[in-house]
Design an enzyme around this catalytic site. Sequence first.
Site, PDB file in Angstrom:
ATOM      1  N   TYR A  73       0.830  -1.199   0.000  1.00 50.42           N
ATOM      2  CA  TYR A  73       0.000   0.000   0.000  1.00 50.42           C
ATOM      3  C   TYR A  73       0.869   1.255   0.000  1.00 50.42           C
ATOM      4  CZ  TYR A  73      -4.497  -2.196   1.400  1.00 50.42           C
ATOM      5  OH  TYR A  73      -5.669  -2.894   1.461  1.00 50.42           O
ATOM      6  N   GLU A 119      -5.831  -0.840   8.235  1.00 49.04           N
ATOM      7  CA  GLU A 119      -5.728  -0.615   9.676  1.00 49.04           C
ATOM      8  C   GLU A 119      -4.708   0.492   9.977  1.00 49.04           C
ATOM      9  OE1 GLU A 119      -7.763  -3.489   8.557  1.00 49.04           O
ATOM     10  OE2 GLU A 119      -5.778  -4.340   8.683  1.00 49.04           O
ATOM     11  N   ASN A 177      -9.796   1.218  -2.782  1.00 51.07           N
ATOM     12  CA  ASN A 177      -9.724  -0.056  -2.066  1.00 51.07           C
ATOM     13  C   ASN A 177     -11.067  -0.372  -1.417  1.00 51.07           C
ATOM     14  OD1 ASN A 177      -8.357  -2.385  -0.941  1.00 51.07           O
ATOM     15  ND2 ASN A 177      -8.567  -1.375   1.040  1.00 51.07           N
ATOM     16  N   GLU A 178     -11.606  -1.542  -1.755  1.00 49.68           N
ATOM     17  CA  GLU A 178     -12.856  -2.019  -1.165  1.00 49.68           C
ATOM     18  C   GLU A 178     -13.933  -0.933  -1.171  1.00 49.68           C
ATOM     19  OE1 GLU A 178     -11.612  -3.728   2.614  1.00 49.68           O
ATOM     20  OE2 GLU A 178     -11.454  -5.683   1.685  1.00 49.68           O
ATOM     21  N   GLU A 258      -6.721 -10.391  -1.365  1.00 49.57           N
ATOM     22  CA  GLU A 258      -6.437 -10.426   0.071  1.00 49.57           C
ATOM     23  C   GLU A 258      -6.895 -11.759   0.627  1.00 49.57           C
ATOM     24  OE1 GLU A 258      -7.938  -7.227   2.424  1.00 49.57           O
ATOM     25  OE2 GLU A 258      -7.067  -5.653   1.187  1.00 49.57           O
ATOM     26  N   TYR A 323      -0.309  -9.601  12.994  1.00 50.93           N
ATOM     27  CA  TYR A 323      -1.328 -10.187  12.117  1.00 50.93           C
ATOM     28  C   TYR A 323      -1.300 -11.715  12.101  1.00 50.93           C
ATOM     29  CZ  TYR A 323      -4.844  -9.268   8.512  1.00 50.93           C
ATOM     30  OH  TYR A 323      -6.037  -9.146   7.823  1.00 50.93           O
TER      31      TYR A 323
END
Length: 642
Positions: A73, A119, A177-178, A258, A323
């Site tokens: 990103y 996030e 994004n999304e 993803e 994560y």
Amino acid sequence: MPLLQMEHAVVFLLGLCTGRSFGIDYDSNCFVKDGKPFRYISGSIHYSRVPSYYWKDRLLKMKMAGLDAIQTYVPWNYHEPQMGTYDFFGGKDLEYFLQLANDTGLLVILRAGPYICAEWDMGGLPAWLLEKKSVVLRSSDSDYLEAVERWMSVLLPKMRPYLYQNGGPIIMVQVENEYGSYFACDYNYLRFLLKLFRLHLGDEVVLFTTDGASQFHLKCGALQGLYATVDFAPGGNVTAAFLAQRNSEPKGPLVNSEFYTGWLDHWGHRHSVVPAQTIAKTLNEILACGANVNLYMFIGGTNFAYWNGANMPYMPQPTSYDYDAPLSEAGDLTEKYFALREVIGMLPEGLIPPTTPKFAYGKVCLQKASTVLEVLDGLSPSGPVRSTYPLTFVELKQYFGYVLYRTTLPKNCVEPTPLSSPLNGVHDRAYVSVNGVPQGILERDKSLKINITGQAGANLDILVENMGRVNFGRYNNDFKGLVSNLTLAQDILVGWEIYPLDIDGAVNSDFFYLLDHPKRSAVKALSYEVPAFYTGTLSIPGGIPDLPQDTYVNFPGWTKGQIWINGFNLGRYWPARGPQLTLYVPRNVLVASVPNNITVLELERSPCSTQACEIEFVDEPNINYFFVFPLPPVACLSLRPR
């Protein structure tokens, strides 16, 4: 010939010279690289979450896992912290990162935003966008589009030489994004971005979108001219997920952009753990379909400083972005790494770089340097901003960290009197004192009222902490500070002096080490103390080769705060809420030649009046204090805050 046409012509000729191409073969349902069918297996790494010192190490470990590509990103706010001020230096040198990936033999899938989620604070959007209070982010709002156009006119020309057809590693670029998860559903916004990306990157590069694997999410997230891909977690129905993509893209390669190797954490919740065998099984199914896949995350890294995001209802993420990924926060090789490596199978020759050694430097004694109130003028050298009613962080042009709000008590509060935030206007956590006597804490969504005592005319001080902006959903416009009035009993408090605090600047100038450290008599342990700074030094032992090494810092008896080492902001600690107890300290932060300066801002209660006033450097992380049992994969699907 116009300049832009000349640039396009040069790029076209470069493509002819290199003989490199990457595109989509719709008839054969696959990508085509240099004229041959191609399927990628990629892994996510965020250069903003990994010290640049370790970029090469992490990339090589990803290469040796059998990956063809990495996905990363670009956080807009990381590179344009103030409007019109751009930073691509040092740890923000994106071009150097891309070159390292290229040198390592990894292709790059670039997720250029402008919104990324991840996030990350405000999903990567810069907080200064909120200076227009009514701005509708991620829409055709003219002020928003103007800012996006300016930013992309800086970023995308830097990326163009790194496109695959121009000799670089970038094979695909994601737009937004999304978006299908966002309320606006503004196709004109997506068309604007499509046109803008084509203007700066040309017509050859593959542009794509990513959305949840459902018709609902793809309805507003997909747009003709942008190749639609999906994301989904392990443990689900792979065939059904890809059928959702087929509703938008009847032909072309199947892509999970993803595929979740773990999940995100929040303060006060258990650390997310997804079993390696669950991920390996679903990855096998994805590859058996001939699909392309990106493992999100392959290494999570760290939310250093103030970069963590938050989800709604308001839940901020911790400093660790481990994560439960195949490579740990510190780049360690895990069981999951080797399990997925075995599934991937097609492995390059060579040795996997080993897990970097860690060193337990032991305990470091700290001493109290000052309270925030004692050094207020030094932390806010330009002085207070005066306002009848409270101002937000954005109105003060203070986008991160802490602001102190001061007014005076309008009446005697001999008996405990309620101080409240009736409109839930403390964003996000406020540490309250009267004439230097701690009173309690107000917290967004959790503690909207406390009782205070004090005499009329006494200073009422409220230190407000920005704990991270919302990164997903319709509440990205997350204003910080006192965003509505406070009341004392029934009276609205007015007449504020507001101090924006430049704590990072003070730490970097050794401000706290130049203070006298007066001897303090023992005090009774309190439920709360006023926020205060503590300092100490860590000396790296001599006679031991290869020091300094990575380490972790533990906070026995401390409650909540922030820590800096040699001026580097490691991030927030909050052992009282967990699950993260230790913070990762990369070796590049430490020096062996002189003592390492440590500054701690404890916001609530230190151990110094009741036990040893110390922190401890250990060689094992603990980011899973409250819970140790695995999080069922179904929870990943139900959370969906990404």
